[in-house]
Design a protein around this motif. Structure first.
Motif, mmCIF file in Angstrom:
data_model
loop_
_atom_site.group_PDB
_atom_site.id
_atom_site.type_symbol
_atom_site.label_atom_id
_atom_site.label_comp_id
_atom_site.label_asym_id
_atom_site.label_seq_id
_atom_site.Cartn_x
_atom_site.Cartn_y
_atom_site.Cartn_z
ATOM 1 N N THR A 11 0.775 -0.943 0.103
ATOM 2 C CA THR A 11 0.062 -0.083 -0.005
ATOM 3 C C THR A 11 0.856 1.206 0.000
ATOM 4 O O THR A 11 0.601 2.330 -0.875
ATOM 5 C CB THR A 11 -0.825 -0.072 1.199
ATOM 6 O OG1 THR A 11 -1.970 -1.146 1.139
ATOM 7 C CG2 THR A 11 -1.875 1.122 1.194
ATOM 8 N N LYS A 33 0.691 4.233 -2.974
ATOM 9 C CA LYS A 33 0.585 5.621 -2.304
ATOM 10 C C LYS A 33 1.646 6.672 -2.559
ATOM 11 O O LYS A 33 1.334 7.661 -2.849
ATOM 12 C CB LYS A 33 0.296 5.605 -0.844
ATOM 13 C CG LYS A 33 -0.475 6.759 -0.312
ATOM 14 C CD LYS A 33 -0.840 6.707 1.050
ATOM 15 C CE LYS A 33 -1.721 5.493 1.340
ATOM 16 N NZ LYS A 33 -2.123 5.333 2.754
ATOM 17 N N SER A 34 3.141 6.235 -2.517
ATOM 18 C CA SER A 34 4.024 7.183 -2.494
ATOM 19 C C SER A 34 5.201 7.046 -3.634
ATOM 20 O O SER A 34 5.882 8.004 -3.917
ATOM 21 C CB SER A 34 4.837 6.907 -1.147
ATOM 22 O OG SER A 34 5.355 5.550 -1.130
ATOM 23 N N ASP A 39 -7.931 1.801 2.525
ATOM 24 C CA ASP A 39 -6.553 2.318 2.288
ATOM 25 C C ASP A 39 -5.956 1.841 0.948
ATOM 26 O O ASP A 39 -5.480 2.370 0.091
ATOM 27 C CB ASP A 39 -5.669 1.853 3.219
ATOM 28 C CG ASP A 39 -5.805 2.665 4.670
ATOM 29 O OD1 ASP A 39 -6.534 3.734 4.462
ATOM 30 O OD2 ASP A 39 -5.531 2.417 5.660
ATOM 31 N N ALA A 53 -4.876 3.945 -2.422
ATOM 32 C CA ALA A 53 -3.411 3.796 -2.850
ATOM 33 C C ALA A 53 -3.494 3.318 -4.304
ATOM 34 O O ALA A 53 -2.449 4.010 -5.269
ATOM 35 C CB ALA A 53 -2.783 2.615 -1.880
ATOM 36 N N GLU A 60 -4.297 6.446 -6.242
ATOM 37 C CA GLU A 60 -3.166 7.643 -6.426
ATOM 38 C C GLU A 60 -2.364 6.824 -7.428
ATOM 39 O O GLU A 60 -1.423 7.720 -8.055
ATOM 40 C CB GLU A 60 -2.560 7.443 -4.872
ATOM 41 C CG GLU A 60 -1.496 8.491 -4.790
ATOM 42 C CD GLU A 60 -2.207 10.134 -4.814
ATOM 43 O OE1 GLU A 60 -1.556 10.969 -5.183
ATOM 44 O OE2 GLU A 60 -3.592 9.911 -4.513
#
Length: 528
Positions: free
Chosen positions: A201, A205-206, A238, A242, A245
């Motif tokens: 996740t 997400k990042s 979540d 993610a 994103e």
């Protein structure tokens, strides 16, 4: 040459006085091939001695790194020469003979030890990459996956902060999960480690690395597809956030990567927890799905070839959202694009089915994608009064002739053997893929069928004087052939004791949509 002139001395005469080295022993001459190949790995030209030496250098480098207990990882680099040699080994590991030899030489144990102990990210990346290439051999993959240490180490590596290492880690995980005989052990290990989902996740997400986002999606998709229990355990708000994103980072370009993400949503939608999670982000997810549909259906004449899986996943998730969220009804009431896209895809599906019935499946693969519609379907534009036809729709036009193997320039056909074999190989490959293609087309058709019927039943949802824009589109903008496709698809369909075509007729009468009513009435006569 005159008789008085002496001939030049012969080469034999000239060589007779030159001293020679003694001839090699006959035993050596007879066994020269076996002596040369003794150092080769299997049937390759790769050297066993070079491989041993390279692995020894690697072990010595790691020992050297660990002598300095306080050196930070990010500052440690290895000699360029060793990096080059390790990269050569990385490439060599794709060879089946090399992969087997590495396994016999206990390279798996050596490489996992290096991964655990090395402080140089580049070395770790290369070692994981070598293991990933070795795992492409199914027998090696099974043996590698049998090790608890390997499985636990690779799953732990998902928490690594180095993007290149993560790319190779997720690739290795995907390869192992794709191996039928190794899959179950990996699923068990994944379920037992709670931080796997957390790390996955976080990456979605990042990360801004598109290669990593592709690989981790491949890993997640394969894992969820292999385990229904995992679908239930991992379906969360979540994870949905993610994934959305990550799609923003990747963009909405139709292709294999986006198709993988759409399939993940479809897998998650098969569980109650997944449906609830997607409903919470229904608006954002709907935007993504609709942008993809609009991209595929941008042209008036569309090709669904290569998009069957992605479209099936999209329609499946949209069907879930329509049934579970208010935003689905908004799509039909405030915009007509969903219906427009559905009918375009339906038209293409029915055309492909028609080609299959006519035994023209081979012909479809030879026609350019921009001309894959036929006059039997009729005009395909949304302008119902334009009357324009494509070249293939015009009377007297014929579909391009299937290309034949050309004869030699002299007409004898002597130069056709290679071309004939190539064509035969292509046709054999096409036959092998036929069943899979038909399965994907059937899946797409089923997903669209369910969505279309449910969408029509949702049209009466708003009780006021203004009809939904989707209904207005069907009456005033959708061309007759596409309406015929929809009617043909929904005939004899009943959902929860409701007939979509009957509901559509009642709405046409309610809002005085005479054109739509006339077409439905005519179709009822034709199909009865």
């Amino acid at each position: 040459m005159s008789e008085s002139q002496s001939p030049s001395p012969s080469r034999e005469d000239d060589d007779s006085d030159v001293p020679h080295n003694p001839s090699p022993p006959r035993e050596l001459v007879d066994n020269v091939d076996s002596l040369i190949s003794a150092d080769n790995i299997g049937d390759t030209v790769f050297s066993k001695h070079w491989l041993f030496t390279t692995l020894m250098k690697l072990i010595q480098e790691v020992d050297k790194q660990n002598e300095d207990k306080e050196a930070p990882e990010c500052e440690l680099e290895v000699a360029e020469e060793l990096q080059d040699e390790l990269c050569q080994l990385w490439d060599m590991a794709m060879n089946s003979d090399v992969a087997k030899f590495l396994e016999e030489f206990e390279a798996i144990s050596i490489l996992t030890g290096v991964i655990t102990r090395s402080k140089a990210p580049r070395v770790v990346e290369i070692c994981v990459g070598i293991l990933g290439n070795m795992a492409c051999n199914s027998n090696v993959c099974v043996n590698m996956s049998a090790s608890d240490k390997v499985r636990d180490l690779m799953l732990m590596m998902l928490g690594n902060s180095d993007a290149p290492t993560l790319i190779e880690t997720t690739r290795l995980l995907h390869v192992c999960l794709s191996c039928r005989d190794a899959r179950e052990l990996w699923i068990q290990s994944i379920q037992s480690q709670t931080d796997v989902l957390e790390n996955v996740t976080f990456i979605f997400k990042s990360s801004t690395n598109n290669d990593l986002l592709k690989n981790v999606a491949d890993f997640l998709d394969t894992a969820l597809d292999a385990s229904e229990e995992l679908c239930t355990l991992w379906a969360s708000i979540d994870l949905i956030m993610a994934l959305l994103e990550a799609i923003k980072q990747l963009g909405l370009h139709p292709g294999a990567t986006l198709g993988t993400y759409l399939h993940i949503f479809q897998l998650l939608s098969t569980t109650d927890q997944g449906v609830q999670a997607m409903v919470c982000h229904g608006d954002e997810l709907t935007v993504v799905l609709m942008k993809f549909l609009l991209t595929v259906c941008e042209d008036e004449i569309i090709s669904i070839v290569g998009h069957e899986g992605s479209l099936a996943a999209t329609f499946s998730v949209l069907s879930t959202l329509l049934a579970s969220a208010d935003n689905g009804k908004k799509m039909l009431e405030e915009d007509f694009q969903l219906m427009r896209c559905m009918l375009k895809v339906l038209e293409a599906i029915q055309y492909k089915h028609q080609l299959g019935r006519n035994g023209a499946r081979k012909l479809l693969n030879r026609i350019p994608s921009t001309t894959r519609m036929h006059s039997d379907i009729g005009p395909t534009g949304d302008d119902i009064d334009s009357g324009k036809k494509t070249d293939l729709e015009s009377p007297g036009k014929e579909l391009p002739e299937v290309s034949k193997v050309q004869e030699g320039e002299d007409g004898s056909g002597d130069n056709t053997n290679g071309e004939a074999k190539e064509l035969q190989a292509k046709e054999e490959s096409a036959r092998c893929n036929d069943e899979l293609d038909q399965c994907m087309l059937t899946s797409l058709h089923e997903s669209l069928h369910d969505l279309l019927g449910n969408a029509v039943l949702l049209l009466p949802g708003r009780q006021d004087k203004h009809p939904a824009k989707t209904l207005q589109y069907l009456d005033s903008q959708c061309n007759h052939p596409r309406l015929d496709c929809m009617i043909h698809e929904l005939q004899d369909v009943t959902i929860d004791n409701l007939c979509p075509l009957k509901v559509l007729m009642e709405l046409a009468q309610k809002y005085d949509f005479r054109r739509l009513e006339r077409i439905l009435d005519s179709a009822e006569t034709n199909y009865s």
